[in-house]
Scaffold this active site. Structure first.
Site, short mmCIF file in Angstrom:
data_model
loop_
_atom_site.label_atom_id
_atom_site.label_comp_id
_atom_site.label_asym_id
_atom_site.label_seq_id
_atom_site.Cartn_x
_atom_site.Cartn_y
_atom_site.Cartn_z
CD GLU A 151 -1.77 1.74 0.31
OE1 GLU A 151 -3.58 1.02 -0.30
OE2 GLU A 151 -2.25 2.63 -0.18
CB CYS A 191 -18.53 6.19 1.43
SG CYS A 191 -17.67 5.06 0.52
CB VAL A 209 3.32 -2.57 -6.88
CG1 VAL A 209 3.58 -2.66 -7.98
CG2 VAL A 209 3.58 -3.09 -5.65
CG ASN A 237 -15.76 -3.38 1.64
OD1 ASN A 237 -14.96 -4.63 2.56
ND2 ASN A 237 -15.60 -2.62 1.36
#
Lengths: 459, 459
Positions: B36, B46, B83, B309
């Site tokens: 990350e 949100c 990355v 999700n």
């Protein structure tokens, strides 16, 4: 030639049928006569507990359309007039007005919308002053008048169903000590006992004393003849007012006497167009009919205004020359007691077993909103899915604000015969004020799908 | 032999995939490395407007699972590590840590979950201090820090979509003068213009100045280099803070450079198992992929946490040796600005036309509860149904409390391909605190079914 439609019963089903037929056929084509034995038409019986509780004014606010409004729309509505006989061979009904005058009225189409009758336990004292049903607007007036009497401070509600719990709330709002006496293992026996236990805990938390598994054996009266207590086999519960909420049965004595076909629950049997079986010109709808449960396949008696309105509209459409059908229900019901919301659709466990359906269950805890959002309220969701196929069989929810109407997702899924696995992919609305990122119904569907898979592996 | 799963992106899709794979496969069977580039994982983007508006605390409350929690569960999570290259032929990625050190990490499975990038209009001044996106927790900190500066009292929000209107509310709560500048004809262009007009009226009623059909041409800065106004072709709007809510695009530069297949919207193309097309060992999900709209059949880019999700869970299940698929979306979205609730699902008119679908529409007014029940709030419901077949194509709702989540009925009906006529019979929950006796969705379905029939007759 002008035809005549006769409607028996001036409430939701009957007057919806009349109104819809009138919309489709002019007065010179269809004369419409509606007989209502009471003083009111088209009122919301479901609203009576909220009127009594002071949430809304009454009784006028509960009347969707007055007799005058119906008459202005060309419906010859006769209040205080009871139909006492249906002569199906001759196509006529015998009606009796308030003064006892009788006459025969012929029909080309007849709508039987005689509603439901509250069950009154056959125990001594049940008719004593201070014991009330809550089905009609007159009932509402009588309850309020009893509540205004001096010294009325203890209430016993008999029956822990929708009306019972709603009335418990209404009486709490009047500041009364409320005891709920219920025959079932838990209140809200339309839920499974494990979910009913949550309701029980919640309403006890509000200050209601809940006595379960207790059948009323007598209503005891005082020297003034008024109610003073409710007795069960084991105990006596002092009461200055008693509310009966033990359910209703179809009001079909008239139909039975006329030889119309009744089902096992005492309700009229109709086809999907809401025509009484075997009677081309006779229609029936609302609380006096039995409806098909689309999940179990069984016929049921469910007294609910929303069904009555649908039936009436369907009947009026068909009499009016259109075509509409009522395929059945999936058993959806929502309610609340103070801030506790209660909802169910489909089959509960005992109902599924009775229908020969095997199932797995899943129970989950979630919240109404994203956990970090203010007023995110807990809710418990239970799902039943068929063994093997994974088809959704039932959904029950107990929670707070934002819980109950989530049951509609289950109602549509049951109608469409979705599996719980299919439900896990449903694109339900998400934003933090409205739902966690996984809607509680999706979380339950996931767990139910896992249970279905585990059951298959374990065979 | 132990396999290695490499995850690029530590937010909803990536970490859900990692967690679900971990649940199914032990550490000696599957090593999981997650990169990350930011400082946080698994947070609710949100939720940022609600944090800024003071409805919730932040940023910690918005983090569903911390880096430490992921590590405890056996996921080797490397924050601040980007990355920069995917070598699909060799099955490895090149990762670069905060100090610029690079290394190659091989993978047996790769999950690309690089999210979305906020669109920044290419106009002069857009990078001035005081101009903020609202996508990351760092963005949230920066907005709050600008709001704390003395003399910040005028805000311009650029873009009238979900983020735009939610940020307008948040800024109102800080007591700012808020102007919403939007290129579209009406705010909330995910709705049809007639429904967007209702939103416009509602947010204007809250005190927001809405400027529609206006493209930003420049951000003007003062002597201190900070933003002082937003300019369109016609006008200047003074601004001490500017919020960008003009949407996002898939963050797929890395994937594109690696030769992974992208669609017309710039998102990664996957199969239903969320495997990148043509790449057996590479998966993708969340805001960087395109999803199938089940109603139009088109691929779309929809950045929404609930989809991310689901994607992550599906990917993790599949990598974990199970089987799960994401069939697509129906385009459901809900939002609110103060007490105005906004919801949509399925196709709006222009989208239906683009898909070659002809339709009829129905718009109705109803209320969230029985009319006599307290806080019965008005709502407007619009429905699109296909000509001839009557299949539901879309549902839009603008109302107050109790309006938005009703859209879920439409979401399930779209999934099950119900017709609006079938919908008129849906057994939706009814009780006075929750719905009129005809739920607003049923009223809309009735009117839409009538429109379908009228259209057939008129052919």
């Amino acid at each position: 030639m002008t035809e005549r439609l006769v409607v028996i019963g001036g409430d939701a089903a009957g007057m919806s049928a009349a109104s819809q037929a009138r919309r489709r056929r002019a007065a010179d084509d269809l004369e419409i006569v509606a007989f209502e034995r009471g003083r009111h038409t088209s009122y919301s019986a479901c609203g009576i507990p909220y009127w009594i509780g002071g949430d809304t004014t009454g009784p006028d606010a509960l009347i969707a359309r007055t007799a005058g409004e119906h008459r202005e729309r060309g419906i010859d509505l006769r209040l205080g007039t009871e139909v006492v006989d249906i002569d199906t061979a001759a196509g006529r009904v015998r009606n009796r007005d308030a003064e006892g005058r009788e006459q025969w009225t012929g029909y080309d189409h007849l709508v039987v919308a005689t509603g439901a009758i509250p069950v009154r336990p056959a125990v001594p004292g049940i008719d004593a002053p201070g014991v009330h049903g809550v089905q009609t607007l007159d009932d509402g007036e009588r309850v309020l008048s009893t509540l205004e009497r001096p010294g009325v401070r203890r209430a016993v509600v008999v029956g822990g169903g929708y009306i019972g719990v709603e009335m418990a709330e209404a009486l709490l709002k009047h500041g009364l000590d409320v005891t709920l006496v219920d025959r079932a293992e838990q209140p809200m026996s339309t839920l499974d006992p494990d979910m009913g236990r949550l309701v029980r805990r919640a309403i006890e938390g509000l200050g209601v004393r809940v006595v379960s598994g207790a059948a009323v054996s007598a209503v005891l009266t005082g020297d003034d003849g008024r109610v003073r207590a409710v007795a069960t086999d084991d105990a006596e519960f002092p009461a200055d007012i008693v509310i009966l909420g033990v359910g209703v049965r179809p009001g079909t004595a008239l139909a039975r006497d006329a030889g119309l076909p009744l089902g096992a629950h005492g309700g009229l049997l109709t086809d999907q167009a809401m025509r009484v079986r075997g009677h081309e010109r006779i229609w029936a709808g609302g609380d006096c009919v039995e409806v098909r449960n689309l999940v179990s396949g069984d016929l049921q008696h469910i007294a609910l205004g929303t069904h009555a309105n649908k039936h009436g509209r369907i009947i009026g459409t068909n009499i009016g020359g259109g075509y509409a059908t009522f395929p059945g229900v999936v058993g959806t019901a929502v309610s609340k007691v103070c801030d506790v919301e209660i909802a169910r659709t489909g089959l509960k466990e005992s109902h599924a077993r009775r229908a020969g359906l095997e199932y797995v269950t899943a129970v989950i805890e979630s919240t109404s909103r994203a956990g970090y959002y203010p007023q995110a309220a807990p809710m418990t969701v239970k799902m039943l899915a068929e063994r093997g196929t994974g088809r959704l069989l039932g959904l029950q929810i107990v929670g707070r604000e934002g819980a109950a109407k989530r049951v509609d997702v289950g109602a549509v899924a049951l109608t469409a015969r979705l599996t719980v696995d299919q439900m896990t992919g449903l694109d339900l609305g998400y934003a933090p004020p409205f739902s966690p990122v996984w809607d509680p119904v999706l979380v339950a569907a996931r767990k139910a799908a896992d249970a279905v898979a585990a059951d298959i592996r374990a065979r």
